[in-house]
Design an enzyme around this catalytic site. Structure first.
Site, mmCIF file in Angstrom:
data_model
loop_
_atom_site.group_PDB
_atom_site.id
_atom_site.type_symbol
_atom_site.label_atom_id
_atom_site.label_comp_id
_atom_site.label_asym_id
_atom_site.label_seq_id
_atom_site.Cartn_x
_atom_site.Cartn_y
_atom_site.Cartn_z
ATOM 1 N N CYS A 132 0.795 -1.238 0.000
ATOM 2 C CA CYS A 132 0.000 0.000 0.000
ATOM 3 C C CYS A 132 0.826 1.287 0.000
ATOM 4 O O CYS A 132 0.572 2.184 -0.811
ATOM 5 C CB CYS A 132 -0.901 0.061 1.233
ATOM 6 S SG CYS A 132 -1.433 -1.501 1.880
ATOM 7 N N GLU A 158 -2.983 -1.383 -10.842
ATOM 8 C CA GLU A 158 -2.304 -0.256 -10.172
ATOM 9 C C GLU A 158 -0.927 -0.027 -10.787
ATOM 10 O O GLU A 158 -0.542 1.112 -11.081
ATOM 11 C CB GLU A 158 -2.197 -0.535 -8.665
ATOM 12 C CG GLU A 158 -3.547 -0.423 -7.970
ATOM 13 C CD GLU A 158 -3.502 -0.595 -6.457
ATOM 14 O OE1 GLU A 158 -4.448 -0.168 -5.793
ATOM 15 O OE2 GLU A 158 -2.526 -1.169 -5.943
ATOM 16 N N HIS A 169 -20.785 22.144 -3.826
ATOM 17 C CA HIS A 169 -20.624 22.511 -5.223
ATOM 18 C C HIS A 169 -19.409 23.391 -5.419
ATOM 19 O O HIS A 169 -19.178 24.292 -4.612
ATOM 20 C CB HIS A 169 -21.888 23.233 -5.699
ATOM 21 C CG HIS A 169 -21.906 23.468 -7.168
ATOM 22 N ND1 HIS A 169 -22.056 22.450 -8.077
ATOM 23 C CD2 HIS A 169 -21.762 24.617 -7.873
ATOM 24 C CE1 HIS A 169 -22.017 22.956 -9.298
ATOM 25 N NE2 HIS A 169 -21.841 24.264 -9.210
HETATM 26 P P1 NDP Z 1 -5.996 -10.445 -7.286
HETATM 27 O O1 NDP Z 1 -6.514 -11.658 -6.641
HETATM 28 O O2 NDP Z 1 -6.676 -9.144 -7.060
HETATM 29 O O3 NDP Z 1 -5.885 -10.674 -8.853
HETATM 30 C C1 NDP Z 1 -5.171 -11.752 -9.379
HETATM 31 C C2 NDP Z 1 -5.250 -11.664 -10.881
HETATM 32 O O4 NDP Z 1 -4.395 -12.635 -11.459
HETATM 33 C C3 NDP Z 1 -6.644 -11.914 -11.415
HETATM 34 O O5 NDP Z 1 -6.875 -11.031 -12.493
HETATM 35 C C4 NDP Z 1 -6.572 -13.368 -11.895
HETATM 36 O O6 NDP Z 1 -7.410 -13.631 -12.978
HETATM 37 C C5 NDP Z 1 -5.138 -13.444 -12.351
HETATM 38 N N1 NDP Z 1 -4.595 -14.802 -12.273
HETATM 39 C C6 NDP Z 1 -4.654 -15.655 -11.227
HETATM 40 N N2 NDP Z 1 -4.032 -16.804 -11.521
HETATM 41 C C7 NDP Z 1 -3.571 -16.685 -12.780
HETATM 42 C C8 NDP Z 1 -2.862 -17.537 -13.662
HETATM 43 N N3 NDP Z 1 -2.495 -18.770 -13.277
HETATM 44 N N4 NDP Z 1 -2.556 -17.085 -14.898
HETATM 45 C C9 NDP Z 1 -2.929 -15.853 -15.292
HETATM 46 N N5 NDP Z 1 -3.617 -15.002 -14.504
HETATM 47 C C10 NDP Z 1 -3.927 -15.411 -13.262
HETATM 48 O O7 NDP Z 1 -4.464 -10.402 -6.845
HETATM 49 P P2 NDP Z 1 -3.392 -9.263 -6.736
HETATM 50 O O8 NDP Z 1 -2.108 -9.999 -6.810
HETATM 51 O O9 NDP Z 1 -3.640 -8.169 -7.708
HETATM 52 O O10 NDP Z 1 -3.620 -8.703 -5.282
HETATM 53 C C11 NDP Z 1 -3.715 -9.573 -4.158
HETATM 54 C C12 NDP Z 1 -4.632 -8.995 -3.133
HETATM 55 O O11 NDP Z 1 -3.977 -7.936 -2.446
HETATM 56 C C13 NDP Z 1 -5.898 -8.364 -3.687
HETATM 57 O O12 NDP Z 1 -6.919 -9.292 -3.903
HETATM 58 C C14 NDP Z 1 -6.258 -7.375 -2.598
HETATM 59 O O13 NDP Z 1 -6.997 -8.023 -1.610
HETATM 60 C C15 NDP Z 1 -4.908 -6.955 -2.055
HETATM 61 N N6 NDP Z 1 -4.510 -5.643 -2.619
HETATM 62 C C16 NDP Z 1 -5.241 -4.548 -2.290
HETATM 63 C C17 NDP Z 1 -4.928 -3.315 -2.808
HETATM 64 C C18 NDP Z 1 -5.752 -2.124 -2.457
HETATM 65 O O14 NDP Z 1 -6.492 -2.183 -1.480
HETATM 66 N N7 NDP Z 1 -5.681 -1.052 -3.229
HETATM 67 C C19 NDP Z 1 -3.789 -3.129 -3.689
HETATM 68 C C20 NDP Z 1 -3.096 -4.355 -3.984
HETATM 69 C C21 NDP Z 1 -3.453 -5.557 -3.458
HETATM 70 P P3 NDP Z 1 -9.003 -13.916 -12.811
HETATM 71 O O15 NDP Z 1 -9.622 -12.597 -12.556
HETATM 72 O O16 NDP Z 1 -9.370 -14.483 -14.140
HETATM 73 O O17 NDP Z 1 -9.122 -14.893 -11.691
#
Ligand code: NDP
Length: 448
Positions: free
Chosen positions: A46, A179, A433
């Site tokens: 973050c 992000e 506003h």
């Molecule tokens: P996310 O779970 O948000 O997203 C993972 C992404 O990777 C999805 O788009 C998923 O696709 C894709 N994916 C998963 N497995 C594969 C694969 N084998 N091959 C290709 N694509 C794949 O994970 P992040 O790593 O982005 O973040 C982890 C967590 O950290 C978030 O869920 C959140 O809770 C937290 N976080 C919060 C933030 C904030 O509050 N601003 C900022 C960053 C992280 P699909 O959608 O098809 O499953």
């Protein structure tokens, strides 16, 4: 052998909060950490992400300033300055964490903890005994098992790159992927994003995703519906990416943001009765207790909602439960969240599809407009807001926004939703506003 009331493994958001609250209630507490104080959020999540996001937004501010009469700006971006200032700021925060813990009377131990049994933890040569143990070891980036995966960067390394890449491929479509796509594009890298689905940010409201995909595509080369099969070394330390459709491209670097896994390896859980679920998260009951009654777990290692404020709330709840005779349950409903993409997104409550899946009868209100700032700059960027209301009860079920400062705006409405906000109360609220946020209180017409 030393004895504690609580021994916390992991000094991230959840662990530190629990330790310091518990110590404040008079418990004898130790906390052990093998990486950095403050955990993912402070060190590789973050905080540095938000700093880099600010850095990337200057790009657009410089461009926009011309319409407001500024001229002669020839800004140049210097990566080492940003990176090194970030390193300095994070070191300052690490020290603040150390001071907070010390002032609370928590003993800080450096090293890797291995559970020996339900009450014993080994760190190096030393053994520690505790009535209760908390596992708050967080998560770790997951990279799919493809040939060449060792060439991929993750969010653990990307903040500290030696050289700024001219081109980058980001794989994934979640929070971290979008992000960093915004960050690298804003800082001037030729940025591509490969996502296996049709639109990034699965689980977010469908209209928000729709609008956001359009905005993201203005700055980032979107490779939607694509899968990476192999990574291989290319000349000059670059990375060759082999896509499943047979195409190949070369990038300076490739960032994998394909989710995170619970960090449980090497913890000695096999010496306890702690169990993991099918996805590898530690299983707990609603009091954060594992199958081993003296061992608790919370934060990203339990896989409920991987968000810092959730881990903080869980930590406070647990400390009160264990040491302040407060048995209240944590309410996970209507937790707001923001994505610091370009533009920002924020959301609280149900998406339209989630409400329909629950068979709720809903009305949808929305507003899609160009921000006042951009009426002068000519920038095409849209701001979008959506409110989901339950028919009959008039209760606001969900609020969603894409646009500047979406997180700042939705945070306030999240408090109102916690108080049971109705649509007519939104309508009775007099706006400020001119702001973008006033749109939320002036939406009069239901979507047909
Ligand atoms: P996310 O779970 O948000 O997203 C993972 C992404 O990777 C999805 O788009 C998923 O696709 C894709 N994916 C998963 N497995 C594969 C694969 N084998 N091959 C290709 N694509 C794949 O994970 P992040 O790593 O982005 O973040 C982890 C967590 O950290 C978030 O869920 C959140 O809770 C937290 N976080 C919060 C933030 C904030 O509050 N601003 C900022 C960053 C992280 P699909 O959608 O098809 O499953």
């Amino acid at each position: 052998m030393q004895e504690y009331d609580l021994f916390v493994i992991g000094a991230g958001s959840g662990g530190v909060r629990t330790a310091r609250m518990a110590a404040g209630f008079g418990a004898r507490v130790a906390i052990v950490e093998d990486l950095y104080l403050g955990g993912t959020c402070v060190n590789v999540g973050c905080v540095p992400k938000k700093l880099y996001s600010y850095a990337s937004h200057f790009h657009y501010d410089f461009e926009d300033s011309e319409a407001y009469g500024w001229s002669g700006l020839t800004p140049e971006f210097d990566w080492p300055t940003l990176r090194d200032n970030k390193i300095q700021e994070i070191s300052r925060l690490n020290e603040i964490y150390r001071n907070i813990l010390q002032q609370a009377g928590v003993e800080i131990i450096s090293g890797h903890a291995v559970l020996q049994d339900s009450h014993t933890v080994q760190v190096g040569e030393q053994q520690y005994k505790a009535d209760r143990i908390l596992v708050a070891t967080g998560g770790w980036p997951f990279v799919p098992d493809i040939p060449g995966k060792e060439l991929a960067l993750t969010s653990n390394e990307v903040f500290d790159l030696k050289d700024f890449p001219e081109s980058i491929l980001i794989v994934g479509g979640g929070y971290i992927a979008v992000e960093f796509a915004g960050i690298f594009a804003g800082l001037g890298a030729k940025t591509s994003l490969s996502y296996r689905g049709k639109q990034p940010l699965n689980h977010f409201d469908r209209d928000l995703r729709d609008k956001f995909t359009t905005e993201l595509g203005r700055h980032v080369n979107l490779l939607l519906g694509t899968t990476v099969e192999t990574l291989s070394q290319a000349d000059g330390g670059k990375c060759r990416v082999h896509f499943a459709d047979g195409k190949q491209e070369i990038y300076d670097c490739v960032l994998y943001a394909t989710g995170r896994k619970a960090r449980t390896e090497g913890l000695g859980l096999e010496n306890t009765r702690v169990t993991l679920d099918a996805k590898g998260y530690i299983e707990i009951n609603e009091d954060f207790q594992t199958q081993d009654p003296s061992i608790y777990a919370l934060g990203d290692v339990v896989g409920r909602m991987a968000l810092t404020p959730v881990a903080l709330a869980e930590g406070m709840n647990l400390a009160k439960k264990l040491f302040a005779e407060d048995d209240s349950k944590l309410d996970y409903s209507n937790i707001a969240t923001a994505v610091f993409s370009h533009p920002n997104l924020a959301t609280v409550g149900l998406s339209e599809d989630a409400a329909l899946t629950l068979n709720m009868k809903i009305d949808v209100y929305e507003s899609d407009f160009r921000h006042l700032k951009h009426t002068m700059t000519g920038r095409d960027e849209r701001t979008y807001m959506k409110v989901i209301v339950e028919q009959g009860s008039d209760k606001v079920l969900g609020m969603h926004m894409m646009g500047a400062d979406a997180g700042e705006i939705i945070q306030g409405f999240a408090a109102a939703m916690k108080c049971g906000l109705s649509k007519s109360q939104l309508d009775q609220t007099i706006g400020i506003h001119p702001t973008a946020a006033e749109e939320f209180v002036t939406m009069r017409n239901k979507r047909e």
